[in-house]
Design an enzyme around this catalytic site. Structure first.
Site, mmCIF file in Angstrom:
data_model
loop_
_atom_site.group_PDB
_atom_site.id
_atom_site.type_symbol
_atom_site.label_atom_id
_atom_site.label_comp_id
_atom_site.label_asym_id
_atom_site.label_seq_id
_atom_site.Cartn_x
_atom_site.Cartn_y
_atom_site.Cartn_z
ATOM 1 N N HIS A 112 21.498 38.317 115.066
ATOM 2 C CA HIS A 112 22.597 38.679 116.137
ATOM 3 C C HIS A 112 22.016 39.223 117.267
ATOM 4 O O HIS A 112 20.882 39.270 117.403
ATOM 5 C CB HIS A 112 23.199 39.728 115.138
ATOM 6 C CG HIS A 112 24.039 39.491 113.970
ATOM 7 N ND1 HIS A 112 24.739 40.420 113.321
ATOM 8 C CD2 HIS A 112 24.303 38.360 113.289
ATOM 9 C CE1 HIS A 112 25.527 39.666 112.315
ATOM 10 N NE2 HIS A 112 24.941 38.438 112.291
ATOM 11 N N GLU A 160 22.197 42.130 118.834
ATOM 12 C CA GLU A 160 21.520 43.326 118.780
ATOM 13 C C GLU A 160 19.975 42.933 118.642
ATOM 14 O O GLU A 160 19.301 43.512 119.193
ATOM 15 C CB GLU A 160 22.080 44.206 117.728
ATOM 16 C CG GLU A 160 23.512 44.761 118.293
ATOM 17 C CD GLU A 160 24.538 43.754 117.555
ATOM 18 O OE1 GLU A 160 25.524 44.276 117.173
ATOM 19 O OE2 GLU A 160 24.227 42.533 117.207
ATOM 20 N N CYS A 216 27.583 45.275 113.229
ATOM 21 C CA CYS A 216 27.920 44.818 111.818
ATOM 22 C C CYS A 216 27.529 45.995 110.881
ATOM 23 O O CYS A 216 26.260 46.523 111.129
ATOM 24 C CB CYS A 216 27.643 43.632 111.511
ATOM 25 S SG CYS A 216 25.949 43.300 111.359
ATOM 26 N N TRP A 224 43.373 7.228 131.963
ATOM 27 C CA TRP A 224 43.752 8.990 131.808
ATOM 28 C C TRP A 224 44.789 9.558 132.667
ATOM 29 O O TRP A 224 44.812 9.184 133.614
ATOM 30 C CB TRP A 224 42.290 9.346 132.281
ATOM 31 C CG TRP A 224 41.250 9.493 131.264
ATOM 32 C CD1 TRP A 224 41.216 9.601 129.878
ATOM 33 C CD2 TRP A 224 39.981 8.823 131.802
ATOM 34 N NE1 TRP A 224 39.912 9.197 129.594
ATOM 35 C CE2 TRP A 224 39.171 8.893 130.303
ATOM 36 C CE3 TRP A 224 39.153 8.719 132.975
ATOM 37 C CZ2 TRP A 224 37.660 8.543 130.453
ATOM 38 C CZ3 TRP A 224 37.741 8.262 132.902
ATOM 39 C CH2 TRP A 224 37.043 8.305 131.828
#
Length: 266
Positions: free
Chosen positions: A94, A96, A119, A214
């Site tokens: 994560h 942190e 968390c 397009w």
């Protein structure tokens, strides 16, 4: 006469509705100003700058972290950044953890900025709240609480219980906008749907002979390639259902309808 009365009644009704809408808008504006004033009192310009940096770092994980949110983290001591990081991919460390590693593992007395509450549950990685509680930064500033029922304030409570000054709400609107797909998914178990339709002003997508070019520009085509593919959305469904069933004790039971969803998907 009755028609005239009806018109007057109708006009009065419209006037009341408009008045209600105006006062509603005024109340919202006042609430926003009060919130901004409170945040202005709580947070400094430096706080805003560091959280802005955390949000920018979080955005680097776009398209790679699902079903996890995009999270960035900045650690500051004595007015200087000593570590920063972001969640790069689901299953990997994560934000942190990345930031603490970049800071050399020593963050006692520092301030940590993160765009989502740390968390507090065991998933593929240990709880970040427990790690921070052990490392003892002086202050943790989170942009918003984690809407995941497995966290939902538990991370902030864990930090405060360990003596860390934990604050929430800095640049919350920006944080919610960044993770709007995650928030929709984690709170409803439904995908965040984006519909894109390219057509001419007269409602055509090709010529009558079937030839097509397009209709949109380069920026629009580039944006489409950044959107999460449908295969990832269905994978998230399966992962979420399985996770809720295996964590019933923590989530206080499986939400109504998941048994049917499991039967349909099974």
């Amino acid at each position: 006469v009755r028609m005239g009365e009806g018109r007057r009644e109708n006009a009065q009704w419209i006037s009341v509705a408009q008045e209600s809408a105006i006062f509603g808008a005024i109340r919202c504006a006042i609430a926003l100003k009060v919130r901004e004033s409170i945040q202005g009192f709580m947070f400094s310009e430096a706080d805003r700058a560091y959280m802005g940096r955390a949000l920018a770092l979080a955005a680097r994980g776009r398209g790679r972290t699902s079903p996890n949110p995009m999270v960035g983290c900045v650690i500051v001591r004595d007015g200087a950044i000593i570590g920063e990081g972001w969640h790069r991919r689901a299953g990997e460390p994560h934000a942190e953890v990345e930031a603490v590693g970049a800071a050399g593992g020593e963050i006692r007395g520092a301030t940590l900025y993160v765009n989502l509450e740390p968390c507090a549950h065991h998933g593929k990685t240990p709880p970040c709240a427990d790690m921070l509680a052990a490392l003892q930064p002086a202050r943790v500033v989170a942009a918003m609480l984690d809407p995941n029922a497995l966290v939902a304030g538990k991370g902030i409570a864990r930090l405060r219980a360990s003596g860390i000054d934990a604050e929430v709400g800095l640049l919350e609107e920006e944080a919610r906008r960044l993770n709007e797909a995650f928030i929709k998914y984690i709170t409803t178990c439904r995908p965040f749907v984006i519909a894109k339709c390219a057509m001419t002003l007269d409602g055509k997508i090709a010529t009558r002979t079937g030839h097509s070019r397009w209709v949109t520009g380069e920026a629009s085509r580039r944006l489409v390639h950044e959107l999460v593919p449908i295969e990832q959305v269905m994978s998230d469904y399966y992962d979420r259902v399985e996770y809720l069933y295996t964590h019933q004790d923590e989530t206080h039971g499986v939400p109504t309808g998941f048994a049917d969803l499991d039967r349909l998907l099974g």
